[in-house]
Design a protein around this motif. Structure first.
Motif, mmCIF file in Angstrom:
data_model
loop_
_atom_site.group_PDB
_atom_site.id
_atom_site.type_symbol
_atom_site.label_atom_id
_atom_site.label_comp_id
_atom_site.label_asym_id
_atom_site.label_seq_id
_atom_site.Cartn_x
_atom_site.Cartn_y
_atom_site.Cartn_z
ATOM 1 N N SER A 51 0.850 -1.191 0.000
ATOM 2 C CA SER A 51 0.000 0.000 0.000
ATOM 3 C C SER A 51 0.881 1.234 0.000
ATOM 4 O O SER A 51 1.788 1.361 0.829
ATOM 5 N N ILE A 52 0.623 2.137 -0.936
ATOM 6 C CA ILE A 52 1.369 3.390 -1.033
ATOM 7 C C ILE A 52 0.374 4.523 -1.168
ATOM 8 O O ILE A 52 -0.433 4.545 -2.102
ATOM 9 N N CYS A 53 0.390 5.434 -0.223
ATOM 10 C CA CYS A 53 -0.544 6.567 -0.195
ATOM 11 C C CYS A 53 -2.000 6.107 -0.278
ATOM 12 O O CYS A 53 -2.827 6.725 -0.947
ATOM 13 N N GLY A 54 -2.287 5.002 0.380
ATOM 14 C CA GLY A 54 -3.659 4.505 0.433
ATOM 15 C C GLY A 54 -4.088 3.670 -0.745
ATOM 16 O O GLY A 54 -5.190 3.118 -0.756
ATOM 17 N N GLU A 55 -3.219 3.518 -1.748
ATOM 18 C CA GLU A 55 -3.528 2.700 -2.924
ATOM 19 C C GLU A 55 -2.820 1.350 -2.793
ATOM 20 O O GLU A 55 -1.634 1.302 -2.458
ATOM 21 N N THR A 56 -3.531 0.279 -3.074
ATOM 22 C CA THR A 56 -2.969 -1.057 -2.963
ATOM 23 C C THR A 56 -2.480 -1.532 -4.330
ATOM 24 O O THR A 56 -3.210 -1.471 -5.323
#
Length: 251
Positions: free
Chosen positions: A102-107
């Motif tokens: 997960s990066i900045c809320g994106e999976t």
């Protein structure tokens, strides 16, 4: 900031994982603090002691000494918690080919493609070029770029709500704090919070933007934070950081 080392006596009431020797202490006098502050950097087993300018260093050190039991037991419990989480793999962030991150809320699903020329995203598949030995570093580089762009835009949005302006956004790899805001409007964040949930990221951004108005943690400061995000989000985000913050440094 003054730095020295101390030995904290063994606390028999704490979880027995061995004595804590040569504990680093960092002490600083603050023109902003209104009371003596004591916090622990769990990564380096370092105590950070801050005290107001009108209190003597001797009194600040006496306060820290009165908290020896708390310091010992808190570090001991955190060490045991980290050990258990490491053994079980719960919540541990692993960077590997075909893994999920997960990066900045994106999976994203990680796809390490040796033949690829550039890092790209398609259908939430994050393709990283090059040999797998470079995978960890290149994902971190990607996370830094994504986070800096998100942090800048979100900071600009929140600052506008408060009719304020910031000067600059920078990323660091700090272990004692997740973010900071200087009196001239320069804001910095630990890039590692890019791997935290988005509601945690938004809380930390709101926290630093609020310091543009209140350079303290007074009641007015927290009221300012609540203008930017809901009160229950503040509590939930802080709880997440208390429970999972150490894991972000294991990436």
């Amino acid at each position: 900031m003054k730095e020295f080392f101390i030995n904290i006596p063994y606390n028999k009431t704490a979880i027995d994982i061995g004595t804590i020797e040569n504990l680093c202490v960092k002490i600083s006098k603050s023109n902003v603090s209104k009371s003596i502050g004591l916090k622990i950097n769990f990564i380096k087993n370092c105590v950070i002691l801050t005290y107001p300018y009108y209190i003597s260093e001797k009194k600040a050190l006496e306060f820290m000494q009165s908290k020896y039991d708390w310091i010992y037991s808190t570090i001991a419990k955190q060490k045991l918690k980290t050990k258990i989480q490491g053994q079980s793999g719960q919540n541990k962030i692993e960077i590997k080919d075909q893994g999920i991150i997960s990066i900045c809320g994106e999976t994203y699903k990680i796809n390490n493609d040796k033949e690829a020329k550039i890092t790209s995203i398609e259908n939430n598949i994050l393709t990283i070029p090059g040999e797998e030995i470079f995978l960890n570093r290149r994902i971190k580089d990607f996370a830094k770029r994504q986070f800096k762009e998100y942090a800048y835009n979100k900071s600009k949005e929140m600052a506008k709500i408060l009719s304020l302006k910031f000067n600059n956004i920078s990323l660091k790899d700090t272990t004692s704090r997740w973010g900071s805001c200087s009196s001239n409007g320069n804001i910095s964040f630990s890039y590692r919070i890019a791997f935290a949930p988005k509601y945690v990221i938004d809380y930390l951004i709101a926290h630093e933007i609020s310091h543009l108005k209140e350079m303290n943690h007074s009641e007015n400061f927290w009221k300012t934070v609540e203008i930017l995000i809901p009160k229950n989000q503040i509590k939930t985000a802080r709880n997440w950081l208390n429970s999972n913050g150490t894991l972000l440094h294991m990436i």
